[in-house]
Design a protein around this motif. Structure first.
Motif, PDB file in Angstrom:
ATOM      1  N   PHE A  22       3.603   4.570  10.395  1.00  0.00           N
ATOM      2  CA  PHE A  22       4.045   3.256   9.932  1.00  0.00           C
ATOM      3  C   PHE A  22       5.543   3.263   9.673  1.00  0.00           C
ATOM      4  O   PHE A  22       6.003   2.843   8.625  1.00  0.00           O
ATOM      5  N   ARG A  23       6.298   3.751  10.635  1.00  0.00           N
ATOM      6  CA  ARG A  23       7.725   3.940  10.435  1.00  0.00           C
ATOM      7  C   ARG A  23       8.432   2.658  10.044  1.00  0.00           C
ATOM      8  O   ARG A  23       9.360   2.648   9.262  1.00  0.00           O
ATOM      9  N   LYS A  24       7.991   1.551  10.610  1.00  0.00           N
ATOM     10  CA  LYS A  24       8.739   0.315  10.432  1.00  0.00           C
ATOM     11  C   LYS A  24       8.388  -0.408   9.132  1.00  0.00           C
ATOM     12  O   LYS A  24       9.127  -1.258   8.681  1.00  0.00           O
ATOM     13  N   ASN A  25       7.220  -0.097   8.576  1.00  0.00           N
ATOM     14  CA  ASN A  25       6.707  -0.907   7.479  1.00  0.00           C
ATOM     15  C   ASN A  25       6.883  -0.200   6.138  1.00  0.00           C
ATOM     16  O   ASN A  25       6.164   0.727   5.808  1.00  0.00           O
ATOM     17  N   ARG A  26       7.845  -0.656   5.346  1.00  0.00           N
ATOM     18  CA  ARG A  26       8.137   0.096   4.142  1.00  0.00           C
ATOM     19  C   ARG A  26       7.049  -0.058   3.090  1.00  0.00           C
ATOM     20  O   ARG A  26       6.792   0.839   2.306  1.00  0.00           O
ATOM     21  N   ARG A  27       6.369  -1.237   3.098  1.00  0.00           N
ATOM     22  CA  ARG A  27       5.362  -1.453   2.067  1.00  0.00           C
ATOM     23  C   ARG A  27       4.168  -0.500   2.249  1.00  0.00           C
ATOM     24  O   ARG A  27       3.726   0.154   1.313  1.00  0.00           O
ATOM     25  N   ILE A  28       3.709  -0.406   3.502  1.00  0.00           N
ATOM     26  CA  ILE A  28       2.585   0.500   3.770  1.00  0.00           C
ATOM     27  C   ILE A  28       2.986   1.939   3.466  1.00  0.00           C
ATOM     28  O   ILE A  28       2.248   2.697   2.849  1.00  0.00           O
ATOM     29  N   GLN A  29       4.216   2.290   3.883  1.00  0.00           N
ATOM     30  CA  GLN A  29       4.674   3.661   3.639  1.00  0.00           C
ATOM     31  C   GLN A  29       4.674   3.987   2.159  1.00  0.00           C
ATOM     32  O   GLN A  29       4.243   5.054   1.739  1.00  0.00           O
ATOM     33  N   GLN A  30       5.169   3.022   1.366  1.00  0.00           N
ATOM     34  CA  GLN A  30       5.236   3.313  -0.064  1.00  0.00           C
ATOM     35  C   GLN A  30       3.845   3.443  -0.659  1.00  0.00           C
ATOM     36  O   GLN A  30       3.564   4.368  -1.422  1.00  0.00           O
ATOM     37  N   THR A  31       2.954   2.523  -0.269  1.00  0.00           N
ATOM     38  CA  THR A  31       1.585   2.593  -0.792  1.00  0.00           C
ATOM     39  C   THR A  31       0.961   3.937  -0.435  1.00  0.00           C
ATOM     40  O   THR A  31       0.351   4.601  -1.281  1.00  0.00           O
TER      41      THR A  31
END
Lengths: 498, 115
Positions: A22-31
């Motif tokens: 999920f390189r592009k999606n910061r919200r998913i990465q943080q979760t």
């Protein structure tokens, strides 16, 4: 149950790999990062419960028996370090969502954080020296990239110093491993302990011990090897600095305590006295350097050095009580130091500067933030009834018991100077009126602000709790130190019957 | 043989440290490389130099007729080589980026963060 010691390594690795998708999606990465850090914390806590009674959890990877295969060992000291390390990962990944620029996240802050945690946890559970080396390289490589993330000029400069000195220290460590293997024919720490103890002390063992002392000393930030630290810690984004301050030098300190209680404990007159002298000079030089700075990050970064001095003082005195103090102190500074850095980051988020001359009047504007900072700062200085007081008290008691008067005086004086540095930050940034009114960078909604402060409030509460419930914490540290002082238990747990 | 290797290791260490103390970033990285080669050779030498064969028993044999070579130092060195390869590659990129950003490869000019 048998797989438990490997979980703190596998969980962050899995997390890092999934984050990459999920390189592009910061919200998913943080979760994901928060979730996996919490999983890591759960694994560490269950290990803590498992070894609480004094057991040592041993796992032979691939079921190869102990001196031949890869062994993972978790005793009480490892378990407490694992738990605190994972807790810092949780807090920092929560914090990073608010503080980091988009670019940092896109270039892989979260996967790198998890990979670094894998290295840190691996170093805490490694049962042989070569594995310790490999885990060190894992965490260093991740930390190199984290340090340079963003690529601004001061960061790159700091990174060059950090990379060079850490590679030098790894080369020393590796050479020490080679010579030790040539002498003992094994790298399993338990078997090495046995061999070295049976062989008595010889010149070559002492020489190898010095190589380890230098290698780990560079990583831990011991005098006179710490000069990379004030240069490379402050420039990167604050989430990175906070994580490093909580974990990296502490891994060095952990390794020093591990090898100098388990393996190189045959010649304490020379080796541990050397560590003690180093510890004293580390404390003094760190705290003096800090008092000359007027930038919050720099003050805190240089203070890391003087705190490491306290931890090493416990190792240098080399008694049951002093090691108890060291472990207590390590736990205390991991929590408090990370918290102070995060709070400094909160100040920066509000005002856009770390400069004490420009800041001011924060107490009037943000009483909540100020109280959190005050509690942590006073805990660092060692005021009762906070965690720092009991940790320092234990160390100083140990010094008095062994009549190391000079060390006691140094520790007390450095404590006073720490108080001076902390009150300096307090008085300049929070107390005095701002020289020129400094408006908030951008308005933050009260709800968002409270959510942002929650992790810091949690750490502050933990520090308070460690002070109020100092008795149970002390007893735990005492039991962990008992295991360190009596390596026979460790050897037996690993080699079985021994 | 040990003596010759000891001299080689010494020269590698001396050369590596000398280069690391130079001011140029390229010399710094070559120095780091030499240092890690020195460490690898040191493990190799300290692990014992033997002329024995591979430590693999032929079918039906229960013991080695001659003492075989110790495979462990070689495994260690292999790991160390891989690690130092990766780290050197990273350091090269970092140094290149630093050169592009700061416009200098002189370590002496990088004093901004020291105070």
């Amino acid at each position: 149950m048998i797989l438990l010691p490997v979980l703190p390594i596998i969980i962050p690795l899995a997390g890092a790999i999934i984050c990459m998708f999920f390189r592009k999606n910061r919200r998913i990465q943080q979760t994901l990062a928060v979730l996996f850090s919490v999983g890591m914390l759960a694994a560490a806590l269950s290990l803590l419960m498992h070894v609480r009674g004094g057991d040592i959890a041993v796992m032979n990877v691939g079921s190869w028996p102990a001196p031949f295969g890869i062994t993972l060992v978790v005793d009480m000291f490892s378990a407490v370090m694992l738990t605190l390390g994972s807790l810092m990962a949780v807090v920092v990944s929560l914090y990073a969502g608010f503080d980091l620029a988009r670019g940092h996240i896109r270039f892989g802050f979260y996967p790198l954080l998890l990979i670094m945690m894998m290295g840190v946890n691996g170093a805490f559970v490694a049962g042989d020296l070569f594995n310790l080396y490999v885990w060190f390289e894992v965490l260093l490589t991740a930390s190199f990239i984290l340090l340079a993330l963003g690529g601004e000029a001061p960061q790159l400069e700091g990174s060059i110093k950090y990379v060079t000195l850490n590679l030098l220290s790894s080369a020393l460590f590796l050479a020490g491993i080679g010579i030790l293997y040539g002498m003992a024919g094994t790298l399993n720490m338990a078997q090495l302990a046995q061999t070295v103890q049976e062989g008595g002390h010889s010149g070559l063992v002492t020489m190898v011990a010095i190589m380890f002392l230098l290698g780990f000393g560079i990583k831990a930030g011991l005098f006179p090897l710490y000069f990379w630290l004030p240069a490379s810690y402050p420039p990167p984004p604050l989430a990175v600095t906070a994580l490093f301050s909580g974990l990296l030098t502490k891994v060095g300190a952990y390794s020093l305590i591990r090898v100098f209680t388990l393996i190189f404990s045959t010649d304490p007159d020379f080796l541990h006295s050397l560590i003690l002298i180093g510890a004293g000079l580390t404390m003094i030089s760190g705290v003096l350097a800090a008092s000359s700075h007027y930038e919050i990050r720099k003050i805190l970064a240089v203070h890391i050095v003087s705190q490491i001095g306290y931890v090493m003082m416990g190792l240098g005195l080399f008694s049951h009580l002093s090691l108890t103090g060291s472990i207590f102190y390590l736990a205390h500074i991991i929590v408090v130091k990370t918290n102070l850095f995060l709070l400094a980051g909160a100040v920066h988020r509000l005002k856009g500067t770390y400069d004490l001359h420009k800041l001011g009047g924060l107490y009037k504007e943000r009483p909540g933030l100020s109280i959190l900072f005050l509690i942590s700062a006073m805990s660092l200085a060692g005021l009762p009834p906070l965690s720092g007081f009991f940790a320092k008290f234990t160390l100083i008691m140990a010094g008095v018991q062994q009549e190391a008067w000079l060390m006691v005086v140094v520790a007390l004086a450095v404590s006073l100077l720490t108080l001076f540095s902390m009150t300096k930050i307090w008085a300049y940034a929070f107390w005095k009126p701002a020289p020129t009114p400094l408006p908030d960078l951008q308005p933050i909604r009260p709800v968002a602000w409270i959510a942002f402060l929650l992790p810091m409030a949690g750490l502050t509460a933990l520090s308070l709790g460690m002070g109020i419930f100092a008795g149970p914490v002390f007893r735990y540290a005492q039991a962990a130190a008992g295991q360190l002082m009596n390596p026979a238990g460790y050897i037996q747990a690993v080699l079985g019957g021994g | 043989m040990e003596v010759a290797l000891a001299i080689v290791i010494g020269v590698l260490y001396a050369g590596g440290l000398y280069l690391m103390m130079r001011r140029n970033l390229i010399q710094l990285i070559i120095g780091l490389g030499l240092l890690s080669h020195g460490a690898n050779l040191l493990i190799f030498t300290a692990g014992g130099l033997r002329k024995g064969g591979a430590p693999i028993l032929a079918e039906g044999e229960k013991a080695f007729s001659a003492l075989p070579a110790d495979p462990l130092p070689q495994a260690l060195i292999l790991t160390a080589i891989v690690i130092s390869f990766a780290v050197t590659a990273f350091a090269l990129v970092l140094f290149l980026r630093t050169y592009q950003t700061l416009g200098t490869d002189d370590v002496d000019a990088m004093k901004e963060t020291d105070t």
